[in-house]
Design a protein around this motif. Structure first.
Motif, mmCIF file in Angstrom:
data_model
loop_
_atom_site.group_PDB
_atom_site.id
_atom_site.type_symbol
_atom_site.label_atom_id
_atom_site.label_comp_id
_atom_site.label_asym_id
_atom_site.label_seq_id
_atom_site.Cartn_x
_atom_site.Cartn_y
_atom_site.Cartn_z
ATOM 1 N N PRO A 21 0.543 -1.775 0.295
ATOM 2 C CA PRO A 21 -0.146 -0.207 0.060
ATOM 3 C C PRO A 21 0.678 1.193 -0.544
ATOM 4 N N LYS A 22 1.769 1.145 1.056
ATOM 5 C CA LYS A 22 2.950 2.350 0.509
ATOM 6 C C LYS A 22 3.456 3.045 -0.439
ATOM 7 N N LEU A 23 3.768 1.651 -1.592
ATOM 8 C CA LEU A 23 4.529 2.030 -2.406
ATOM 9 C C LEU A 23 3.317 2.176 -3.511
ATOM 10 N N GLN A 24 2.343 1.458 -3.620
ATOM 11 C CA GLN A 24 1.154 2.223 -4.559
ATOM 12 C C GLN A 24 0.375 3.652 -4.442
ATOM 13 N N ASN A 25 0.847 4.360 -3.108
ATOM 14 C CA ASN A 25 0.672 5.939 -3.220
ATOM 15 C C ASN A 25 2.105 6.233 -3.838
ATOM 16 N N TYR A 29 8.063 7.457 -10.245
ATOM 17 C CA TYR A 29 9.513 6.680 -10.648
ATOM 18 C C TYR A 29 9.913 6.188 -9.631
ATOM 19 N N ILE A 30 9.377 6.193 -8.156
ATOM 20 C CA ILE A 30 9.739 5.126 -6.882
ATOM 21 C C ILE A 30 9.475 3.889 -7.135
ATOM 22 N N ARG A 31 7.780 3.807 -7.458
ATOM 23 C CA ARG A 31 7.198 2.559 -7.991
ATOM 24 C C ARG A 31 8.567 1.379 -9.025
ATOM 25 N N GLU A 32 8.982 2.440 -9.601
ATOM 26 C CA GLU A 32 9.797 1.694 -11.115
ATOM 27 C C GLU A 32 10.668 1.341 -9.943
ATOM 28 N N LEU A 33 12.178 2.847 -9.498
ATOM 29 C CA LEU A 33 13.010 2.196 -8.618
ATOM 30 C C LEU A 33 13.029 0.771 -7.658
ATOM 31 N N CYS A 34 11.637 0.631 -7.597
ATOM 32 C CA CYS A 34 11.581 -0.764 -6.358
ATOM 33 C C CYS A 34 10.735 -1.735 -7.164
ATOM 34 N N ALA A 35 10.698 -1.414 -8.674
ATOM 35 C CA ALA A 35 10.732 -2.801 -9.660
ATOM 36 C C ALA A 35 11.780 -2.828 -10.277
ATOM 37 N N ILE A 36 12.635 -2.252 -10.249
ATOM 38 C CA ILE A 36 14.245 -2.634 -11.254
ATOM 39 C C ILE A 36 14.657 -3.675 -9.940
ATOM 40 N N THR A 37 14.891 -2.384 -8.802
ATOM 41 C CA THR A 37 15.572 -3.009 -7.887
ATOM 42 C C THR A 37 15.582 -4.587 -7.306
ATOM 43 N N SER A 38 13.541 -5.245 -7.296
ATOM 44 C CA SER A 38 13.736 -5.886 -6.949
ATOM 45 C C SER A 38 13.597 -7.397 -7.882
ATOM 46 N N ALA A 39 13.386 -6.947 -9.356
ATOM 47 C CA ALA A 39 14.009 -7.746 -10.175
ATOM 48 C C ALA A 39 15.691 -8.058 -10.062
ATOM 49 N N VAL A 40 16.193 -7.069 -10.106
ATOM 50 C CA VAL A 40 17.754 -7.384 -10.296
ATOM 51 C C VAL A 40 18.267 -8.390 -8.822
#
Length: 109
Positions: A21-25, A29-40
């Motif tokens: 929920p925190k990231l949904q809000n 830019y931050i959501r994309e960074l989170c997706a990149i780091t999670s995938a890496v």
């Protein structure tokens, strides 16, 4: 969030996860960074010690390595990418359909 690990244009693995929920809000830019780091981090064993390309549909992420890091969130995500040999390429959303499809909510009927 959705990501695809590809080699020579062929998908090897898929990764999809719902944002908390925190990231949904948070900003895109931050959501994309989170997706990149999670995938890496998910595919770390394949990526460590090799040069790889991150393709994103967020134009501002393309400059991640050359911009001044201002926010604590940016610093947190960038620190998770230290030690990897990568480059970031911008790829418009219409040409990035596989990863885009993984991050879409299913249509409710």
């Amino acid at each position: 969030m959705g990501a695809v690990l590809s080699q020579n244009g062929h998908p090897i693995a898929y990764f999809s996860k719902q944002f908390c929920p925190k990231l949904q809000n948070s900003s895109t830019y931050i959501r994309e960074l989170c997706a990149i780091t999670s995938a890496v981090q998910k595919w770390r064993q394949y990526l460590l010690g090799r040069h790889f390309i991150i393709q994103t549909d967020q134009k501002s992420i393309k400059e991640l390595l050359s911009q001044t890091v201002l926010t604590p969130d940016q610093q947190t995500y960038l620190s998770k990418l230290l030690g990897y040999d990568f480059e970031i390429q911008y790829r418009p959303g219409k040409t990035n359909s596989t990863a885009d499809a993984l991050s879409r909510l299913p249509s409710t009927q």
